[in-house]
Design an enzyme around this catalytic site. Structure first.
Site, PDB file in Angstrom:
ATOM      1  N   HIS A 280      59.505  43.277  69.995  1.00  0.00           N
ATOM      2  CA  HIS A 280      58.118  43.399  70.481  1.00  0.00           C
ATOM      3  C   HIS A 280      57.285  44.107  69.407  1.00  0.00           C
ATOM      4  CE1 HIS A 280      54.824  43.373  73.114  1.00  0.00           C
ATOM      5  NE2 HIS A 280      55.230  44.177  74.086  1.00  0.00           N
ATOM      6  N   HIS A 319      57.277  32.191  68.551  1.00  0.00           N
ATOM      7  CA  HIS A 319      56.740  33.119  69.548  1.00  0.00           C
ATOM      8  C   HIS A 319      57.146  32.625  70.923  1.00  0.00           C
ATOM      9  CE1 HIS A 319      53.797  35.435  71.919  1.00  0.00           C
ATOM     10  NE2 HIS A 319      53.734  36.237  70.883  1.00  0.00           N
ATOM     11  N   ASP A 375      52.778  38.965  63.627  1.00  0.00           N
ATOM     12  CA  ASP A 375      53.575  39.971  62.927  1.00  0.00           C
ATOM     13  C   ASP A 375      53.878  39.608  61.478  1.00  0.00           C
ATOM     14  OD1 ASP A 375      53.981  41.683  65.236  1.00  0.00           O
ATOM     15  OD2 ASP A 375      55.267  40.083  66.002  1.00  0.00           O
TER      16      ASP A 375
END
Length: 441
Positions: A280, A319, A375
């Site tokens: 996460h 994702h 990310d």
């Protein structure tokens, strides 16, 4: 069960129901459909006999279970769409600020000029923390992870503000909202300074939200800290991108823990703990470690080969929700170059670009709909701005606080919500008799 295709029957003949045939006994059940969902509790009527508990759905990790009705954030993973209260993330990143976006998430509408001024004033004047919290921070070892320190200090805030337990009082909730959004950057900055052995730098109420955070992080001997405008705006945009993301792991933790009617500080601590994990909030740190592990552009093809063989993971790709290019990733990629113009080009970006180029042309990744997520580039930006990797999840937690509070309040005011209590499928032993210890083989 044969679903009726749209247009295959007159409108008056169609019903918003689902007909289920139980092949164990031939019984049929008609279950109402609303908003393209069925109520899981309606399955309980499906029984073989009256002693049955009733049918349940089995959904590990809640892959296809809606736990709430929400009006906050909309995601279409197949189309790569992210919207806060109906506003596209692209437009908010271009035109808004993080405090304004936080107001939008909390209140459902963009603020008027007087509302925004009051909102900024309230948050700014709740950035200071009780002096005793400094003593609490001093108790941590010098190499304690900043995220662990943040989780602990956020939880400790509940002991300083006992009025926070009055969660069904709108004025109390508003006050805790100001406190949480205002104090999170201070707690994060103090944790960072503690890890470096540097004296704490106090908030400056004359600075904006992101500028003040940079001030508390990096001010040394200057009487007045003035952050670079490019870096301040980059952080502002990154905060907007991370403000909320529907029912993710940490938001689910916020709602789940909050459903016990605990104070918002304890619930936020739980959400922050959920964010701590490498799957996460710690994902961008894993991307950076991967790029370092690859080492050079020439070694990218070999690494990709190992990924396809199942030996390695291509961190920052794919994702849980997005099966298209993460809309936040496009924005972050642009911001990265603006930061590099100020701080110098991060040498790891060339490895990242080569990974992206090969992956987007490789059938292995294309067929699996694995695209860069938010990310993939954020770690490169944070590293170039001078943040150690241990601060990456902390930088995620600060903006996500507004989303967590919005999710928490929506849950509290939803009459259909009760204390979170998932069911289980029990496959353990049936009734057994206790055997004294000296008789056990």
């Amino acid at each position: 069960m044969n679903p009726t295709k749209p247009g295959s029957a007159p409108a008056e003949a169609r019903r918003d129901t689902l007909t289920i045939t139980d092949n164990r006994n031939g019984k049929q059940y008609e279950i109402p459909i609303k908003n393209d969902t069925i109520h899981a509790i309606d399955l309980r009527a499906i029984k073989v006999d009256s002693s049955d508990f009733g049918m349940m759905s089995y959904d590990p990790s809640f892959s296809n279970t809606a736990s709430c009705i929400s009006k906050i954030t909309y995601i279409d993973g197949d189309k790569g769409i992210l919207r806060y209260r109906g506003y596209s993330i692209e437009e908010l990143a271009e035109k808004s600020t993080y405090p304004e976006t936080a107001y939008l998430l909390m209140h459902g509408e963009l603020p008027t000029k007087p509302q925004l001024a009051d909102w900024n004033y309230q948050i700014t004047h709740h950035t200071f923390i009780h002096e005793s919290i400094k003593k609490f921070l001093d108790g941590f070892h010098y190499d304690a992870h900043p995220m662990g320190m943040l989780i602990s200090t956020v939880a400790a805030l509940s002991t300083f503000y006992p009025d926070a337990k009055d969660i069904f009082n709108a004025e109390s909730r508003r006050k805790q909202t100001y406190r949480l959004i205002g104090k999170m950057p201070t707690l994060a900055a103090f944790a960072y300074r503690h890890s470096l052995g540097m004296p704490f730098a106090y908030p400056d109420n004359e600075l904006g939200y992101c500028a003040n955070f940079l001030n508390m992080l990096f001010r040394t001997t200057e009487l007045k800290y003035r952050p670079n405008p490019t870096l301040e705006r980059a952080l502002d945009i990154l905060f907007i991108l991370h403000a909320d993301h529907e029912q993710n792991c940490s938001s689910t933790a916020m709602r789940g823990v909050g459903s016990s009617e605990v104070d918002p500080y304890s619930a936020t601590a739980a959400a922050t703990a959920a964010l701590y994990g490498p799957l996460h909030g710690g994902a961008n740190e894993q991307v950076l470690r991967m790029l370092v592990d690859i080492g050079s552009i020439k070694d990218v093809p070999a690494y990709i080969k190992r990924v396809k063989a199942g030996e390695k993971k291509l961190m920052g790709f794919g994702h849980r929700v997005y099966k298209n290019y993460d809309p936040r990733a496009r924005i972050v990629k642009r911001i990265a170059y603006e930061v590099f113009d100020v701080m110098g080009r991060n040498p790891l970006v060339d490895i990242a670009l080569e990974c992206e180029r090969i992956a987007l042309e490789d059938e292995y990744f294309v067929s699996r709909r694995l695209y860069p997520n938010v990310d993939f580039y954020t770690g490169l930006i944070y590293q170039s701005m001078g943040f150690p990797v241990t601060m990456f999840p902390v930088l995620f937690a600060i903006p996500r606080t507004s989303g967590w509070i919005a999710q928490w309040e929506e849950m509290l005011l939803d009459a259909e919500q009760k204390i979170s209590r998932p069911r289980q499928v029990y496959l353990g032993y049936d009734l057994r008799s206790y055997t004294p210890v000296d008789q056990r083989g």
